[in-house]
Design a protein around this motif. Structure first.
Motif, PDB file in Angstrom:
ATOM      1  N   THR A  65      38.552 -40.103 -21.672  1.00 56.48           N
ATOM      2  CA  THR A  65      37.474 -40.048 -20.689  1.00 56.48           C
ATOM      3  C   THR A  65      36.152 -40.405 -21.357  1.00 56.48           C
ATOM      4  OG1 THR A  65      36.850 -37.726 -21.071  1.00 56.48           O
ATOM      5  CG2 THR A  65      38.652 -38.133 -19.544  1.00 56.48           C
ATOM      6  N   LYS A  66      35.203 -40.820 -20.539  1.00 51.28           N
ATOM      7  CA  LYS A  66      33.835 -41.024 -21.008  1.00 51.28           C
ATOM      8  C   LYS A  66      32.901 -40.793 -19.844  1.00 51.28           C
ATOM      9  CE  LYS A  66      30.684 -44.156 -23.373  1.00 51.28           C
ATOM     10  NZ  LYS A  66      30.479 -45.504 -23.988  1.00 51.28           N
ATOM     11  N   CYS A  67      31.830 -40.036 -20.102  1.00 50.51           N
ATOM     12  CA  CYS A  67      30.867 -39.724 -19.048  1.00 50.51           C
ATOM     13  C   CYS A  67      29.472 -39.763 -19.646  1.00 50.51           C
ATOM     14  CB  CYS A  67      31.164 -38.344 -18.456  1.00 50.51           C
ATOM     15  SG  CYS A  67      30.061 -37.882 -17.084  1.00 50.51           S
ATOM     16  N   SER A  68      28.491 -40.170 -18.869  1.00 56.48           N
ATOM     17  CA  SER A  68      27.120 -40.252 -19.351  1.00 56.48           C
ATOM     18  C   SER A  68      26.391 -38.918 -19.251  1.00 56.48           C
ATOM     19  CB  SER A  68      26.354 -41.320 -18.557  1.00 56.48           C
ATOM     20  OG  SER A  68      26.341 -41.003 -17.166  1.00 56.48           O
ATOM     21  N   CYS A  69      27.092 -37.863 -18.853  1.00 62.80           N
ATOM     22  CA  CYS A  69      26.472 -36.544 -18.762  1.00 62.80           C
ATOM     23  C   CYS A  69      26.252 -35.966 -20.166  1.00 62.80           C
ATOM     24  CB  CYS A  69      27.335 -35.592 -17.930  1.00 62.80           C
ATOM     25  SG  CYS A  69      28.823 -35.030 -18.783  1.00 62.80           S
ATOM     26  N   PRO A  70      25.396 -34.955 -20.324  1.00 64.28           N
ATOM     27  CA  PRO A  70      25.121 -34.398 -21.666  1.00 64.28           C
ATOM     28  C   PRO A  70      26.124 -33.345 -22.123  1.00 64.28           C
ATOM     29  CG  PRO A  70      23.696 -33.357 -20.047  1.00 64.28           C
ATOM     30  CD  PRO A  70      24.482 -34.403 -19.302  1.00 64.28           C
ATOM     31  N   SER A  71      27.190 -33.110 -21.371  1.00 70.19           N
ATOM     32  CA  SER A  71      28.141 -32.061 -21.727  1.00 70.19           C
ATOM     33  C   SER A  71      28.803 -32.344 -23.066  1.00 70.19           C
ATOM     34  CB  SER A  71      29.226 -31.933 -20.647  1.00 70.19           C
ATOM     35  OG  SER A  71      30.219 -31.011 -21.044  1.00 70.19           O
ATOM     36  N   ARG A  72      29.065 -31.264 -23.826  1.00 68.67           N
ATOM     37  CA  ARG A  72      29.756 -31.378 -25.106  1.00 68.67           C
ATOM     38  C   ARG A  72      31.230 -31.011 -24.973  1.00 68.67           C
ATOM     39  NH1 ARG A  72      25.229 -28.240 -28.810  1.00 68.67           N
ATOM     40  NH2 ARG A  72      23.508 -29.690 -28.469  1.00 68.67           N
ATOM     41  N   LYS A  73      31.695 -30.834 -23.759  1.00 72.77           N
ATOM     42  CA  LYS A  73      33.093 -30.492 -23.540  1.00 72.77           C
ATOM     43  C   LYS A  73      33.864 -31.735 -23.103  1.00 72.77           C
ATOM     44  CE  LYS A  73      32.099 -25.702 -22.212  1.00 72.77           C
ATOM     45  NZ  LYS A  73      32.255 -24.665 -21.179  1.00 72.77           N
ATOM     46  N   PHE A  74      35.114 -31.805 -23.543  1.00 77.97           N
ATOM     47  CA  PHE A  74      35.920 -32.983 -23.267  1.00 77.97           C
ATOM     48  C   PHE A  74      37.317 -32.581 -22.810  1.00 77.97           C
ATOM     49  CE2 PHE A  74      32.888 -33.703 -26.613  1.00 77.97           C
ATOM     50  CZ  PHE A  74      32.167 -34.773 -26.136  1.00 77.97           C
ATOM     51  N   PRO A  75      37.711 -32.988 -21.606  1.00 79.94           N
ATOM     52  CA  PRO A  75      36.935 -33.737 -20.627  1.00 79.94           C
ATOM     53  C   PRO A  75      35.836 -32.860 -20.017  1.00 79.94           C
ATOM     54  CG  PRO A  75      39.297 -33.873 -20.184  1.00 79.94           C
ATOM     55  CD  PRO A  75      39.099 -32.771 -21.162  1.00 79.94           C
ATOM     56  N   CYS A  76      34.786 -33.484 -19.528  1.00 83.82           N
ATOM     57  CA  CYS A  76      33.714 -32.739 -18.858  1.00 83.82           C
ATOM     58  C   CYS A  76      34.146 -32.419 -17.426  1.00 83.82           C
ATOM     59  CB  CYS A  76      32.428 -33.558 -18.862  1.00 83.82           C
ATOM     60  SG  CYS A  76      32.540 -35.086 -17.889  1.00 83.82           S
ATOM     61  N   LYS A  77      33.310 -31.665 -16.712  1.00 81.67           N
ATOM     62  CA  LYS A  77      33.690 -31.241 -15.364  1.00 81.67           C
ATOM     63  C   LYS A  77      33.771 -32.421 -14.397  1.00 81.67           C
ATOM     64  CE  LYS A  77      28.906 -30.055 -14.038  1.00 81.67           C
ATOM     65  NZ  LYS A  77      28.021 -28.954 -13.585  1.00 81.67           N
ATOM     66  N   GLN A  78      32.925 -33.464 -14.619  1.00 86.24           N
ATOM     67  CA  GLN A  78      32.994 -34.636 -13.742  1.00 86.24           C
ATOM     68  C   GLN A  78      34.327 -35.357 -13.909  1.00 86.24           C
ATOM     69  OE1 GLN A  78      29.162 -33.224 -14.123  1.00 86.24           O
ATOM     70  NE2 GLN A  78      29.993 -34.363 -15.830  1.00 86.24           N
ATOM     71  N   ALA A  79      34.747 -35.528 -15.167  1.00 82.28           N
ATOM     72  CA  ALA A  79      36.026 -36.199 -15.411  1.00 82.28           C
ATOM     73  C   ALA A  79      37.177 -35.390 -14.821  1.00 82.28           C
ATOM     74  CB  ALA A  79      36.233 -36.403 -16.907  1.00 82.28           C
ATOM     75  N   LEU A  80      37.125 -34.064 -14.962  1.00 73.99           N
ATOM     76  CA  LEU A  80      38.166 -33.209 -14.390  1.00 73.99           C
ATOM     77  C   LEU A  80      38.169 -33.304 -12.864  1.00 73.99           C
ATOM     78  CD1 LEU A  80      37.774 -30.050 -16.645  1.00 73.99           C
ATOM     79  CD2 LEU A  80      39.724 -31.611 -16.607  1.00 73.99           C
ATOM     80  N   GLY A  81      36.982 -33.319 -12.266  1.00 77.37           N
ATOM     81  CA  GLY A  81      36.904 -33.437 -10.809  1.00 77.37           C
ATOM     82  C   GLY A  81      37.514 -34.727 -10.304  1.00 77.37           C
ATOM     83  N   LEU A  82      37.231 -35.837 -10.999  1.00 76.94           N
ATOM     84  CA  LEU A  82      37.782 -37.128 -10.605  1.00 76.94           C
ATOM     85  C   LEU A  82      39.300 -37.142 -10.767  1.00 76.94           C
ATOM     86  CD1 LEU A  82      36.831 -39.863  -9.564  1.00 76.94           C
ATOM     87  CD2 LEU A  82      36.569 -40.616 -11.940  1.00 76.94           C
ATOM     88  N   LEU A  83      39.789 -36.549 -11.854  1.00 77.99           N
ATOM     89  CA  LEU A  83      41.241 -36.467 -12.067  1.00 77.99           C
ATOM     90  C   LEU A  83      41.908 -35.616 -10.994  1.00 77.99           C
ATOM     91  CD1 LEU A  83      41.400 -36.105 -15.942  1.00 77.99           C
ATOM     92  CD2 LEU A  83      42.597 -37.843 -14.605  1.00 77.99           C
ATOM     93  N   LEU A  84      41.260 -34.537 -10.593  1.00 74.99           N
ATOM     94  CA  LEU A  84      41.833 -33.667  -9.565  1.00 74.99           C
ATOM     95  C   LEU A  84      41.880 -34.373  -8.206  1.00 74.99           C
ATOM     96  CD1 LEU A  84      40.215 -30.274 -10.600  1.00 74.99           C
ATOM     97  CD2 LEU A  84      42.659 -30.828 -10.618  1.00 74.99           C
ATOM     98  N   ILE A  85      40.891 -35.214  -7.923  1.00 77.64           N
ATOM     99  CA  ILE A  85      40.948 -36.006  -6.690  1.00 77.64           C
ATOM    100  C   ILE A  85      42.143 -36.952  -6.743  1.00 77.64           C
ATOM    101  CG2 ILE A  85      39.794 -37.808  -5.340  1.00 77.64           C
ATOM    102  CD1 ILE A  85      37.115 -36.573  -6.163  1.00 77.64           C
ATOM    103  N   ALA A  86      42.318 -37.618  -7.881  1.00 72.89           N
ATOM    104  CA  ALA A  86      43.436 -38.540  -8.034  1.00 72.89           C
ATOM    105  C   ALA A  86      44.775 -37.814  -7.937  1.00 72.89           C
ATOM    106  CB  ALA A  86      43.335 -39.262  -9.378  1.00 72.89           C
ATOM    107  N   ALA A  87      44.821 -36.570  -8.449  1.00 72.99           N
ATOM    108  CA  ALA A  87      46.070 -35.804  -8.427  1.00 72.99           C
ATOM    109  C   ALA A  87      46.404 -35.297  -7.034  1.00 72.99           C
ATOM    110  CB  ALA A  87      45.969 -34.633  -9.398  1.00 72.99           C
ATOM    111  N   GLY A  88      45.380 -34.899  -6.280  1.00 73.87           N
ATOM    112  CA  GLY A  88      45.635 -34.278  -4.981  1.00 73.87           C
ATOM    113  C   GLY A  88      45.371 -35.148  -3.779  1.00 73.87           C
ATOM    114  N   GLN A  89      44.435 -36.090  -3.906  1.00 74.83           N
ATOM    115  CA  GLN A  89      44.065 -36.934  -2.769  1.00 74.83           C
ATOM    116  C   GLN A  89      43.918 -38.391  -3.214  1.00 74.83           C
ATOM    117  OE1 GLN A  89      40.829 -34.948  -0.309  1.00 74.83           O
ATOM    118  NE2 GLN A  89      40.611 -33.785  -2.226  1.00 74.83           N
ATOM    119  N   PRO A  90      44.956 -38.989  -3.788  1.00 80.43           N
ATOM    120  CA  PRO A  90      44.812 -40.360  -4.314  1.00 80.43           C
ATOM    121  C   PRO A  90      44.442 -41.382  -3.238  1.00 80.43           C
ATOM    122  CG  PRO A  90      47.130 -39.701  -4.223  1.00 80.43           C
ATOM    123  CD  PRO A  90      46.326 -38.471  -3.970  1.00 80.43           C
ATOM    124  N   ALA A  91      44.817 -41.121  -2.000  1.00 85.55           N
ATOM    125  CA  ALA A  91      44.503 -42.067  -0.932  1.00 85.55           C
ATOM    126  C   ALA A  91      43.007 -42.115  -0.643  1.00 85.55           C
ATOM    127  CB  ALA A  91      45.263 -41.691   0.345  1.00 85.55           C
TER     128      ALA A  91
END
Length: 453
Positions: A65-91
């Motif tokens: 993952t890569k995000c322009s946010c300043p978070s030091r956690k990997f994956p960050c919450k934005q990346a996790l949110g996008l992955l969760l959309i793909a996992a639950g609502q890919p359409a």
């Protein structure tokens, strides 16, 4: 439609519970300015607190993952949110062509992969050859050895003075008491000794703040200083040591082993279980440690990644999953630290369990490890056990099927999480044993593997 990770896999990728909770809060397409994906990647725009939205990029399998946010956690919450959309609502993901900033990231990753493979191949090809500047390298090494010898001589005298004075009389909890000597070790090009002095100060502080009688009556600082003295003794006898032990001692003193050298050596191909990942920040550097276990080889492995705080770049692996790939181990006695020879290991679905030990077997393996390498004081293990609290006092124990137990570190949040997951029932637990206490890092639940970090 692309085969995106399942919700369980995304959950395993989360660096901690708070990040997962925040990511779930962003798992709605309506909260995104853009949420899109294809067979290769996911990408999105999420408005943060600043003027410009965060640019989020994720490989389709969640492995990077890569995000322009300043978070030091990997994956960050934005990346996790996008992955969760793909996992639950890919359409709900837009099916547009990747924008330039996504294409550039994918191209950069492909280029790095090619370079890594070429570098490893070149190192393997050139490994048997003598380096062109062998004489210059030998001179530099000899000069550094002289400086290190001077530093080790000073530190040995300093330790002798400390023991003669007595630990009770010395200001062992003062920062400057340890730091001044640690800096001298850095100047002597022995950063490993500086690191051990700073660790000794942390031990001294823990001894001073101990609440339980066992720790008060048996402080751990003397153990740290004893191992430090033993390391100094070994450092003056490098030529007489077994090659594997010598390699280990040199690394503890502060010599580095080039990654190219490690990658050019033999590897171990296996299915590796990713049990846990920890992240720490020290002196503006973030270090991520991933613990792995080989199904066929029975090897434990520790994969370390480091990067500056300003630009941390890590290749996350899904915790609780099996990875197919090849690891190359650093030289040493019972080698543990490793690098991926496979640039991006293939993630596999869960299949089969991890074999576990008894408390007696863990203690026996720990004792044997200390006998051949007294400076490696932490070992990974798997136990089928339950947590139990003392009837009187706050100490909690990890109890195996034979009724034998190991004390756990006093981390109430982690112990409460273990009890909530297990309900007091025995289950598979992964942790680290340091000769004093267990640090639990992961455990199996009814729904899958759970990270405790």
């Amino acid at each position: 439609m692309a085969a995106y990770p399942t919700p369980d896999v995304v959950t395993a990728l989360a660096p901690d519970a708070s990040s997962l909770k925040a990511g779930r809060g962003l798992a709605s397409p309506g909260k995104w300015t853009l949420a899109a994906g294809n067979d290769t990647a996911l990408w999105g725009l999420m408005q943060g607190s600043g003027k410009d939205p965060y640019h989020v990029r994720v490989l389709a399998d969640g492995s990077a993952t890569k995000c322009s946010c300043p978070s030091r956690k990997f994956p960050c919450k934005q990346a996790l949110g996008l992955l969760l959309i793909a996992a639950g609502q890919p359409a709900k993901l837009a099916s547009s062509a990747p924008p330039d900033w996504v294409e550039e990231w994918l191209a950069s990753r492909a280029e790095k992969t090619t370079k890594t493979e070429a570098k490893a191949a070149k190192a393997a090809e050139e490994a048997p050859k003598a380096p062109a500047d062998g004489k210059a390298q030998a001179q530099r090494r000899a000069k550094r050895m002289e400086r290190m010898a001077e530093g080790m001589g000073f530190l040995n005298q300093w330790l002798g003075d400390l023991v003669r004075q007595g630990l009770a009389e010395a200001p062992v909890t003062d920062h400057s008491f340890w730091e001044n000597t640690a800096r001298r070790m850095v100047d002597a090009q022995a950063p490993g000794l500086a690191r051990r002095l700073r660790q000794a100060r942390e031990t001294a502080l823990s001894d001073a703040m101990a609440l339980d009688d066992a720790r008060k009556n048996a402080p751990r600082l003397p153990d740290d200083l004893g191992r430090l003295h033993l390391l100094l003794t070994a450092g003056t006898r490098l030529e007489a040591l077994d090659p594997d032990l010598r390699a280990e001692v040199e690394q503890f003193l502060g010599w580095t082993v080039a990654q190219e050298s490690v990658l050019s050596g033999p590897g171990v191909t296996d299915r590796w279980f990713a049990a846990a990942r920890t992240m720490e920040e020290e002196e503006r550097v973030i270090t991520a440690v991933t613990w792995l276990y080989g199904a066929e080889s029975g090897h434990h492995a520790m994969w370390i990644q480091s990067a500056p705080v300003q630009q941390p770049v890590f290749t996350p692996v899904p915790i609780g999953r099996w990875l197919e790939g090849e690891l190359a181990f650093y030289p040493g006695v019972q080698p543990l630290r490793a690098l991926w020879k496979t640039p991006f290991p293939t993630t596999q679905a869960p299949s089969g369990g991890v074999p576990f030990e008894t408390v007696s077997q863990v203690l026996e393996r720990y004792a044997h490890g200390l006998a051949v390498n007294p400076w490696r004081t932490v070992i990974p293990f798997y136990l089928h056990a339950r947590s139990a609290r003392e009837k009187q006092g706050k100490k909690e124990w990890l109890v195996d099927g034979d009724g034998q137990a190991l004390p756990m570190v006093p981390n109430d949040a982690r112990r409460q999480l273990m009890r909530a997951i297990s309900g007091g029932q025995p289950g598979l637990v992964f942790g680290l044993w340091d000769g004093y206490e267990v640090t639990p890092l992961g455990m199996e639940s009814e729904t899958g593997w759970v990270s405790l970090t």
